[in-house]
Design an enzyme around this catalytic site. Structure first.
Site, PDB file in Angstrom:
ATOM      1  N   LYS A 187       0.830  -1.214   0.000  1.00  0.00           N
ATOM      2  CA  LYS A 187       0.000   0.000   0.000  1.00  0.00           C
ATOM      3  C   LYS A 187       0.863   1.262   0.000  1.00  0.00           C
ATOM      4  O   LYS A 187       0.661   2.168  -0.802  1.00  0.00           O
ATOM      5  CB  LYS A 187      -0.932   0.012   1.224  1.00  0.00           C
ATOM      6  CG  LYS A 187      -1.968  -1.074   1.255  1.00  0.00           C
ATOM      7  CD  LYS A 187      -2.975  -0.876   2.379  1.00  0.00           C
ATOM      8  CE  LYS A 187      -2.331  -0.904   3.749  1.00  0.00           C
ATOM      9  NZ  LYS A 187      -1.730  -2.214   4.080  1.00  0.00           N
ATOM     10  N   GLU A 226       2.260   5.967  10.116  1.00  0.00           N
ATOM     11  CA  GLU A 226       2.949   4.722  10.442  1.00  0.00           C
ATOM     12  C   GLU A 226       4.462   4.881  10.437  1.00  0.00           C
ATOM     13  O   GLU A 226       5.164   4.260  11.230  1.00  0.00           O
ATOM     14  CB  GLU A 226       2.534   3.636   9.449  1.00  0.00           C
ATOM     15  CG  GLU A 226       2.945   2.240   9.845  1.00  0.00           C
ATOM     16  CD  GLU A 226       2.349   1.193   8.921  1.00  0.00           C
ATOM     17  OE1 GLU A 226       2.119   0.068   9.397  1.00  0.00           O
ATOM     18  OE2 GLU A 226       2.121   1.490   7.729  1.00  0.00           O
TER      19      GLU A 226
END
Length: 495
Positions: free
Chosen positions: A216, A241
């Site tokens: 992703k 993240e």
């Protein structure tokens, strides 16, 4: 001694208002010089507001604007006596010394109006702040949103009559038709995907979902690089993240095509240092803005996004990834959602609202639930809309939902026809509110965390084989034409 607010005169310039209205009735086409600056409520005096309304009515119907037509329009509107009759209109025209500085004077009126709006709304916010039952986070969000609207009032175009809008629409249509790709939105750099989407569209919320390790972030970084470097489109990437340094390292791996392990360790061969120095130049001065705020809330995102659009003209925002966001910074407010699913629903609705407000595409990554892992077979491993994690509202709010699927990850290396699936990734457009759905194939280079067009890779391989210094001329004659090579299609390629 401090003067109370009640005794203060609101910001206004009566004489300038009179001069501007007089100039609009004397100078032909003067209205169109100020139509994008002034609205009827911009005038402090009620009589002046009504007169300007009459001028707007005339302009909308493409009628002449002068002292007689304005007087007649005020009579039709039932406001002629309210403003002081024809005599007051004639007085306005007598006060005009020159129309040379009309736009400047209109700007003063607009600024005074904004000052009055700020005074009005800050008073409202002040009153609400005294309310002990008011949630401060909600109040701050409301205040920031309203202040943004007030700021935008001074730059929005005044819709006068439909003709200019039709003209703008036709220009956009002709502009899209003049492009080889025929796209109406922002190019992603992936040709087959752009054909389905017609480019990423303004005000759309796009969800790109996949299981972990499907790529992703690599997909988003490949797109961000394509858009910012290849097409000079300013983009912003919110990474919840990874840190900014980790994210940029991934970009360097992607662009320079040097393995991530070597970038981390710094153990590069001499030719790789040269390759790094040469290719990293693509990233310098690129319009890519990165933000690594952890546990980003919708409130923070909205504030940051508005600033990026306003100050850097950002045209597309990426979020990596949706499930790491919070609907609020307030822990007590967070408990009111009852479940994580309700909170994610609030986040997805807010993202759609933000995309519409800023009029840019927002592309958010999302996790899929574990249902994919439990299904068997080639088709069983393909993601479905029901696999979207934690909230069905994501599917409902999104204008487009795309899945990333790499059969190779599940040890599926051939399709039903025996064609190799090694190094291939499928982008599945499962939902498209305003267009077609379908599947496209891309090449995925795992070592470089990079997605590329299939035909781009075939072209490189073909060019490489043509330019080999050790290639025998007789061998070169047996190489098929590039068009034939590409036309063979991904299904027949040996990878």
């Amino acid at each position: 001694m401090q003067v109370s607010d009640a005794s203060r005169i609101p910001p206004q310039e009566r004489e300038i208002e009179e001069a501007v209205l007089g100039a609009l009735m004397l100078e032909k086409d003067a209205y169109f010089q100020v139509s994008e600056i002034l609205k009827s409520e911009s005038f402090y005096e009620k009589a002046h507001e009504l007169i300007y309304e009459a001028i707007v009515d005339l302009a909308m119907h493409q009628r002449p604007i002068d002292m007689l037509t304005v007087t007649e329009q005020l009579r039709r509107n039932g406001h002629l006596d309210t403003i002081g009759g024809p005599f007051y209109i004639s007085q306005l025209t007598e006060k005009v010394a020159s129309t040379t500085h009309l736009e400047y004077h209109a700007g003063i009126i607009a600024q005074k109006f904004l000052a009055r709006e700020l005074i009005r709304y800050t008073g409202t916010i002040q009153g609400k702040a005294y309310d002990a039952t008011m949630d401060i986070e909600e109040l701050m969000q409301e205040a920031e949103a309203e202040l943004f609207k007030i700021a935008q009032r001074n730059i929005k175009n005044e819709a006068i009559q439909i003709n200019p809008i039709i003209k703008e629409s036709m220009e956009l249509l002709q502009k899209a038709a003049s492009r080889k790709e025929g796209l109406s939105g922002l190019r992603s750099g992936f040709t087959a995907l752009d054909k389905i989407t017609s480019g990423w569209q303004n005000s759309d919320l796009v969800i790109i979902a996949a299981r972990p390790a499907m790529g992703k972030t690599a997909f988003v970084l490949s797109m961000a690089k394509n858009m910012a470097v290849n097409f000079d489109i300013p983009v912003a990437l919110f990474s919840l993240e990874m840190s900014n340094v980790q994210l940029v390292n991934r970009l360097i791996v992607n662009v320079c095509e040097i393995s991530g392990d070597k970038i981390k360790s710094g153990q590069l061969a001499p030719f790789e240092w040269e390759q790094l120095d040469y290719k990293i130049k693509e990233l310098y001065d690129a319009n890519i803005y990165v933000d690594d705020t952890p546990s980003l809330s919708i409130f923070e995102l909205r504030t940051k996004a508005r600033r990026l659009v306003r100050e850097h003209a950002v045209k597309c925002i990426f979020i990596d990834y949706l499930q790491l966001m919070n609907a609020t910074e307030n822990k007590q407010q967070k408990m009111k959602f009852g479940s994580r699913e309700q909170e994610v629903s609030t986040i997805s609705r807010s993202l759609k609202g933000l995309a519409k407000e800023l009029n840019i595409p927002i592309i958010a990554l999302s996790q899929l639930n574990r249902g994919v892992e439990n299904r068997q077979g080639i088709e069983g491993k393909r993601p479905q809309l029901a696999d979207l994690r934690e909230s069905g509202a994501i599917e409902q709010d999104a204008d487009m939902v795309c899945f990333i699927h790499r059969p190779e990850y599940y040890k599926i290396i051939e399709d039903e026809k025996g064609n190799s699936l090694l190094g291939l990734a499928e982008i599945i457009v499962a939902k498209h509110r305003n267009g077609a759905t379908g599947d496209i194939r891309l090449r995925f280079k795992s070592d470089y965390a990079k997605f590329t067009n299939l035909d781009e890779e075939l072209s490189r391989e073909f060019t490489s084989s043509i330019n080999r210094s050790d290639a025998d001329p007789a061998d070169r004659q047996t190489i098929p034409a590039q068009e034939d090579f590409i036309a063979a299609g991904a299904e027949n390629m040996p990878f």
